[in-house]
Design an enzyme around this catalytic site. Sequence first.
Site, PDB file in Angstrom:
ATOM      1  N   ARG A  80       0.857  -1.186   0.000  1.00 14.89           N
ATOM      2  CA  ARG A  80       0.000   0.000   0.000  1.00 14.89           C
ATOM      3  C   ARG A  80       0.890   1.231   0.000  1.00 14.89           C
ATOM      4  O   ARG A  80       2.061   1.168   0.372  1.00 14.89           O
ATOM      5  CB  ARG A  80      -0.921   0.007   1.229  1.00 14.89           C
ATOM      6  CG  ARG A  80      -0.208   0.107   2.554  1.00 14.89           C
ATOM      7  CD  ARG A  80      -1.163   0.024   3.724  1.00 14.89           C
ATOM      8  NE  ARG A  80      -0.473   0.193   4.991  1.00 14.89           N
ATOM      9  CZ  ARG A  80      -0.247   1.347   5.575  1.00 14.89           C
ATOM     10  NH1 ARG A  80      -0.686   2.461   5.015  1.00 14.89           N
ATOM     11  NH2 ARG A  80       0.381   1.431   6.727  1.00 14.89           N
ATOM     12  N   TYR A 126      11.768  -7.746   8.693  1.00 13.36           N
ATOM     13  CA  TYR A 126      12.063  -6.370   9.051  1.00 13.36           C
ATOM     14  C   TYR A 126      11.234  -5.982  10.263  1.00 13.36           C
ATOM     15  O   TYR A 126      10.023  -6.163  10.291  1.00 13.36           O
ATOM     16  CB  TYR A 126      11.757  -5.408   7.893  1.00 13.36           C
ATOM     17  CG  TYR A 126      12.071  -3.980   8.276  1.00 13.36           C
ATOM     18  CD1 TYR A 126      13.391  -3.541   8.276  1.00 13.36           C
ATOM     19  CD2 TYR A 126      11.076  -3.111   8.697  1.00 13.36           C
ATOM     20  CE1 TYR A 126      13.709  -2.248   8.672  1.00 13.36           C
ATOM     21  CE2 TYR A 126      11.385  -1.817   9.098  1.00 13.36           C
ATOM     22  CZ  TYR A 126      12.694  -1.403   9.077  1.00 13.36           C
ATOM     23  OH  TYR A 126      13.008  -0.135   9.484  1.00 13.36           O
ATOM     24  N   ARG A 162      19.468   9.100   0.414  1.00 20.27           N
ATOM     25  CA  ARG A 162      19.049  10.194   1.281  1.00 20.27           C
ATOM     26  C   ARG A 162      20.245  10.755   2.034  1.00 20.27           C
ATOM     27  O   ARG A 162      21.301  10.111   2.124  1.00 20.27           O
ATOM     28  CB  ARG A 162      17.968   9.755   2.269  1.00 20.27           C
ATOM     29  CG  ARG A 162      18.359   8.635   3.217  1.00 20.27           C
ATOM     30  CD  ARG A 162      17.189   8.272   4.120  1.00 20.27           C
ATOM     31  NE  ARG A 162      17.508   7.187   5.035  1.00 20.27           N
ATOM     32  CZ  ARG A 162      16.704   6.760   6.003  1.00 20.27           C
ATOM     33  NH1 ARG A 162      15.532   7.344   6.189  1.00 20.27           N
ATOM     34  NH2 ARG A 162      17.064   5.760   6.791  1.00 20.27           N
ATOM     35  N   ASP A 179      10.527  -2.749  13.105  1.00 23.53           N
ATOM     36  CA  ASP A 179      10.781  -1.438  13.689  1.00 23.53           C
ATOM     37  C   ASP A 179      11.235  -1.648  15.133  1.00 23.53           C
ATOM     38  O   ASP A 179      11.049  -2.729  15.708  1.00 23.53           O
ATOM     39  CB  ASP A 179       9.516  -0.582  13.654  1.00 23.53           C
ATOM     40  CG  ASP A 179       9.236  -0.026  12.263  1.00 23.53           C
ATOM     41  OD1 ASP A 179      10.199   0.256  11.531  1.00 23.53           O
ATOM     42  OD2 ASP A 179       8.049   0.115  11.913  1.00 23.53           O
ATOM     43  N   ARG A 232      -2.551  10.910   1.993  1.00 20.23           N
ATOM     44  CA  ARG A 232      -3.343  11.698   2.946  1.00 20.23           C
ATOM     45  C   ARG A 232      -3.921  12.932   2.260  1.00 20.23           C
ATOM     46  O   ARG A 232      -3.182  13.684   1.632  1.00 20.23           O
ATOM     47  CB  ARG A 232      -2.469  12.164   4.115  1.00 20.23           C
ATOM     48  CG  ARG A 232      -1.903  11.050   4.954  1.00 20.23           C
ATOM     49  CD  ARG A 232      -1.063  11.645   6.073  1.00 20.23           C
ATOM     50  NE  ARG A 232      -0.337  10.612   6.794  1.00 20.23           N
ATOM     51  CZ  ARG A 232       0.643  10.867   7.644  1.00 20.23           C
ATOM     52  NH1 ARG A 232       1.005  12.116   7.862  1.00 20.23           N
ATOM     53  NH2 ARG A 232       1.264   9.887   8.279  1.00 20.23           N
ATOM     54  N   GLU A 239      23.466   8.073   2.571  1.00 23.17           N
ATOM     55  CA  GLU A 239      23.113   6.654   2.686  1.00 23.17           C
ATOM     56  C   GLU A 239      22.997   6.034   1.297  1.00 23.17           C
ATOM     57  O   GLU A 239      22.265   6.521   0.444  1.00 23.17           O
ATOM     58  CB  GLU A 239      21.792   6.523   3.438  1.00 23.17           C
ATOM     59  CG  GLU A 239      21.383   5.103   3.763  1.00 23.17           C
ATOM     60  CD  GLU A 239      20.153   5.050   4.653  1.00 23.17           C
ATOM     61  OE1 GLU A 239      19.173   4.392   4.267  1.00 23.17           O
ATOM     62  OE2 GLU A 239      20.175   5.688   5.736  1.00 23.17           O
TER      63      GLU A 239
END
Length: 373
Positions: free
Chosen positions: A175, A351, A283, A353, A179, A303
């Site tokens: 997804r 992965y 970035r 967080d 917003r 990076e």
Amino acid sequence: MVREKEYDYLIVGAGLFGSVFAHEMTKQNKKCLVIDKRNHLGGNVYCEEKEGINVHKYGAHIFHTNDKRIWDYVNQFATFNNYVNSPVSLSKGKLYNLPFNMNTFYQLWGTKTPREAKAIIDEQVAKYGTKSPKNLQEQALSLVGKDIYETFIKEYTEKQWGKKATELPAFIIKRLPVRFTFDNNYFNDRYQGIPIGGYNTIINGLLKGIDTKTNVDFFAERQQLEALANKIVYTGKIDEFFDYKYGQLEYRSLRFEHELHETNNYQGNAVVNYNDASYAFTRIIEHKHFEFGKQDKTIITKEYSETWDRGKEAYYPINNDKNQEIYKRYREESQQLNDIIFGGRLAEYRYYDMHQIIASSLTKVQEISGIKP
């Protein structure tokens, strides 16, 4: 007579999973030894202090969670500031706000209302999308249309994965959050911030009073280390633990270039993405902005995403069908070992967080001890 071992647990890896596990088991009067191959504790959340700036040595780490229990847990060890992650993105010479929101759409199209922005996205999805996306490009076009895909996703993603978007599986992008409000807060989570003084404050709090050793290669000294403890908590690569007997799992790696600049403000934001393929890096991070720093100098980190090999750090698992089949075999064998506990990003080949790693470790402690941390 069986000789009592020196430790209850040998914990391989001093990142968040291992440190939380050691802390909680020590509270239950278990003796732990935490080792790490690197020359420091903390795993990838380690911060290196330079010029009064806490440098996120292994990339930006922004703590965020909706879980009040986990938020309260980390606040035992550090005071968090009110940093809100609001990255910007450089594409074709223009700066845009992230995540995709009404500010982004205004910068891209000049739209001023949600209805105008939504109409453009819907029109492009209808024109360029497909009902059964076969690759990442088709998936992205089906979710957000051509303009957003080509401006923000295509080249950035190809740099991240080292492959053309048409060669990447659709599932990588399940997804894409869009917003229709003027909100640049990247995360929707209720709790967010950076620990004042850096993440080392949390790691030091977790490991206070616990035996630790750095510069220790578990595999180089495996026999001697295993003899020290009744059980092992292993947080490294699961395929390496089993000497790659079922095959080597794949990852993407990262390379970081840290630069000191004789200016008090390099880019005006903690995180700026560089979308275009003309930039080799993905970035630039300016660390002082994570803690609202007022130092006269600044440190930035470029990076780079790289192909992984055994000589590099493994950062992102490539969770395609081939690798999942290999991992399944390692996981099944690991579940047969009563004296070895596998946990964390590398041992579980997924992965995580930061808040998810902490929650996983606390759950494992409860499973083993029957005591809720």
